[in-house]
Design a protein around this motif. Sequence first.
Motif, mmCIF file in Angstrom:
data_model
loop_
_atom_site.group_PDB
_atom_site.id
_atom_site.type_symbol
_atom_site.label_atom_id
_atom_site.label_comp_id
_atom_site.label_asym_id
_atom_site.label_seq_id
_atom_site.Cartn_x
_atom_site.Cartn_y
_atom_site.Cartn_z
ATOM 1 N N ASP A 70 -37.520 -14.080 11.857
ATOM 2 C CA ASP A 70 -38.069 -15.241 11.138
ATOM 3 C C ASP A 70 -37.083 -16.394 10.996
ATOM 4 O O ASP A 70 -37.472 -17.553 11.001
ATOM 5 C CB ASP A 70 -38.546 -14.807 9.739
ATOM 6 N N ASP A 71 -35.802 -16.085 10.868
ATOM 7 C CA ASP A 71 -34.829 -17.163 10.614
ATOM 8 C C ASP A 71 -34.372 -17.856 11.907
ATOM 9 O O ASP A 71 -33.570 -18.779 11.866
ATOM 10 C CB ASP A 71 -33.612 -16.611 9.855
ATOM 11 N N THR A 72 -34.888 -17.429 13.070
ATOM 12 C CA THR A 72 -34.444 -18.029 14.336
ATOM 13 C C THR A 72 -35.156 -19.366 14.577
ATOM 14 O O THR A 72 -36.390 -19.433 14.520
ATOM 15 C CB THR A 72 -34.774 -17.085 15.519
ATOM 16 N N VAL A 73 -34.364 -20.413 14.855
ATOM 17 C CA VAL A 73 -34.952 -21.690 15.263
ATOM 18 C C VAL A 73 -35.570 -21.473 16.634
ATOM 19 O O VAL A 73 -34.911 -20.981 17.546
ATOM 20 C CB VAL A 73 -33.861 -22.778 15.357
ATOM 21 N N ARG A 117 -45.026 -18.287 12.129
ATOM 22 C CA ARG A 117 -45.827 -17.141 11.680
ATOM 23 C C ARG A 117 -46.592 -17.490 10.403
ATOM 24 O O ARG A 117 -47.775 -17.176 10.275
ATOM 25 C CB ARG A 117 -44.926 -15.924 11.431
ATOM 26 N N ALA A 118 -45.895 -18.179 9.454
ATOM 27 C CA ALA A 118 -46.538 -18.509 8.189
ATOM 28 C C ALA A 118 -47.756 -19.399 8.445
ATOM 29 O O ALA A 118 -48.836 -19.186 7.886
ATOM 30 C CB ALA A 118 -45.545 -19.213 7.263
ATOM 31 N N ARG A 146 -46.148 -16.468 22.605
ATOM 32 C CA ARG A 146 -45.901 -15.035 22.413
ATOM 33 C C ARG A 146 -45.986 -14.618 20.949
ATOM 34 O O ARG A 146 -46.462 -13.527 20.630
ATOM 35 C CB ARG A 146 -44.541 -14.642 22.996
ATOM 36 N N ILE A 147 -45.503 -15.481 20.037
ATOM 37 C CA ILE A 147 -45.590 -15.143 18.610
ATOM 38 C C ILE A 147 -47.059 -15.051 18.202
ATOM 39 O O ILE A 147 -47.483 -14.120 17.508
ATOM 40 C CB ILE A 147 -44.837 -16.191 17.756
ATOM 41 N N LEU A 148 -47.872 -16.005 18.663
ATOM 42 C CA LEU A 148 -49.300 -15.984 18.320
ATOM 43 C C LEU A 148 -49.974 -14.754 18.920
ATOM 44 O O LEU A 148 -50.794 -14.104 18.277
ATOM 45 C CB LEU A 148 -49.989 -17.263 18.800
#
Lengths: 97, 465
Positions: B374-377, B390-391, B425-427
């Motif tokens: 989560d903390d990765t730019v 994600r949020a 990919r996140i989605l």
Amino acid sequence: MFRKLHEPAEAVTVYVEGKPVVAEPGENLAAVLLRQEAIWSRPTPVKGSRRAPYCMIGVCFDCLARVDGVASVQTCMMPVRDGMTVEHQQRRRCLPS
Amino acid sequence: MSKTDLLIVGAGPAGMTAAITARRYGIGVLVVDDQTAPGGQIWRSVETQAASERGDILGRTYQDGKATTDAFRASGAHYEPRTQLWQVEPGYRAFVSHDGKARTIEAKAIILATGAQERPAPFPGWTLPGVLTVGAAQVLLKTAGQIPAKPVWVAGCGPLPLLYIVQLLNAGGQIAGYLDTTPAGNHWAALQYLPRALRGAGALLKGLAWKAILRHRRVPVIRHVVELEAHGSDRIESLSYRTADGREETVSADHLLVHEGVVPNVHVPLGLGCAVEWRDQQDCYVPVLDPWGETSKAGIFVAGDGAGIAGAKAAQCRGALAAHRLAVQLGYADEQNMLKDASCVQKSLARELALRPFLDTLFRPRSRIFSPTDDTVICRCEEVTAGEIRAMAQIGGCGPNQIKAFTRAGMGPCQGRQCGYTVTRILAELENCPASEIGFYRVRPPLKPVTLGELATLDQEGEVV
Ligand SMILES: Cc1cc2nc3c(=O)[nH]c(=O)nc-3n(C[C@H](O)[C@@H](O)[C@H](O)COP(=O)(O)OP(=O)(O)OC[C@H]3O[C@@H](n4cnc5c(N)ncnc54)[C@H](O)[C@@H]3O)c2cc1C
Ligand code: FES
């Protein structure tokens, strides 16, 4: 820092933040910036974090600088010229839509 | 405005070979490329460096490129260096810029030979000065003859890190260590494709030779690295890694070079409205092409690594095939004769492509780069993190374009070249569906940022924009 493997046979001078620096005809400006002893970087317009050239093929835009007074130049795509000036830029890059 | 039968965009192996082939048929050819000299990524600066000490450092495959740049120069194709394509209108009218001035080119057909870029592989700290891609360091060696002054860390997967390490050692540089991120299971998974790949045994032997050099020169190799992080405030000062078996270490680092494969440059075909499809084996989109490289838009071809990653030899074959096909379409050759000339190129291409299932499986990147913490730019331009994506996705159940509108990811000058795949990919992970169902950002021209000053110069050529 990066270092050159050879002594350039020909040299031009570019001014990085006003400081004269030796460059070799044919190389690009980002290569010169990456040779600076004190790491060259620019603050991002969004959070002010530091950035330096990353991809060297024109696809990341982290190498932007003000070159001869023109903002947002991709230094990795810009060949050096004698007397060229490079400065940090703070301004956001605008895209006409 | 200028006019040409055939406009070729990109003067790498694909674009140059397309130009050479098209000229043999007598087709009028204009080649634009945004670099200062022909060669593309593999052969950057080859014209001036092939015969130099630097050429010896870079190796035979590099030096061999000079034969192609020579043939290209002698082909009679018009070549415009430092000229970038940023828009194509139906008809076809291409918009290019050179030294801050824009102009248009009318062409009956276009071959896009714009190549590949290194795959965006976000990890915490990848934006810090002192972290560069392996390809970037290699460009610096080819074009400026420069190497990292202190021992350098290399992290990644694929042939390019191995090739660069060998070149750097040849140049007298030093490697602090190679963090090999190739996932543990890849070797076994790739074995099933080995028999087919043996048709192109030369490339495989080269890979083995590089590994032998690393062993011989005692390069510290840490295998199966699964997590990577760079630390520092204004530049990288140290890095941490974790291996699959749980070994963790933090070491000081002056520079870190990263690489997780290459992906086709799909922005140009996407911006032109050409159909693309997801290629699972290479974790990327590729343009939908017929066997000659023609896209869903008649008269627009894609050749080279932009058509799907297959390396420089395949890029040359694809460039030649596109030109052969266009010779018939533009009325410079009859089909029968052309097919005779093209058949040996088709065979060579098949040989190159036979290697891919093996190489793609062997060098399939680790899953973490597609699902960063989560903390990765993930968007370097607008500094948006994976957590923010994600949020937002969890609130709205939205696609890449809504994510772009809400978070600004993909809105900066790189136009999603560094975050597009990560957002997709996140989605896909959140929706638990294949990446192909998510799609990619809508890409609109201009394909590279164009200033108002540049647009104003179009008026001077008497055009209505
Ligand atoms: C940084 C990098 C380094 C690489 N190094 C090697 C290597 O050492 N050895 C190897 O085997 N493979 C290497 N590759 C893989 C590479 O893709 C080769 O397989 C080969 O160069 C592909 O040839 P190509 O003609 O398809 O594209 P390229 O060689 O990439 O040529 C494309 C050309 O088009 C230009 N271009 C792109 N967009 C535009 C535009 N909008 N307007 C005008 N011009 C444009 C590019 O600047 C480039 O000159 C590298 C890839 C990258 C990204
Ligand atoms: S270094 Fe990436 S665009 Fe210049």
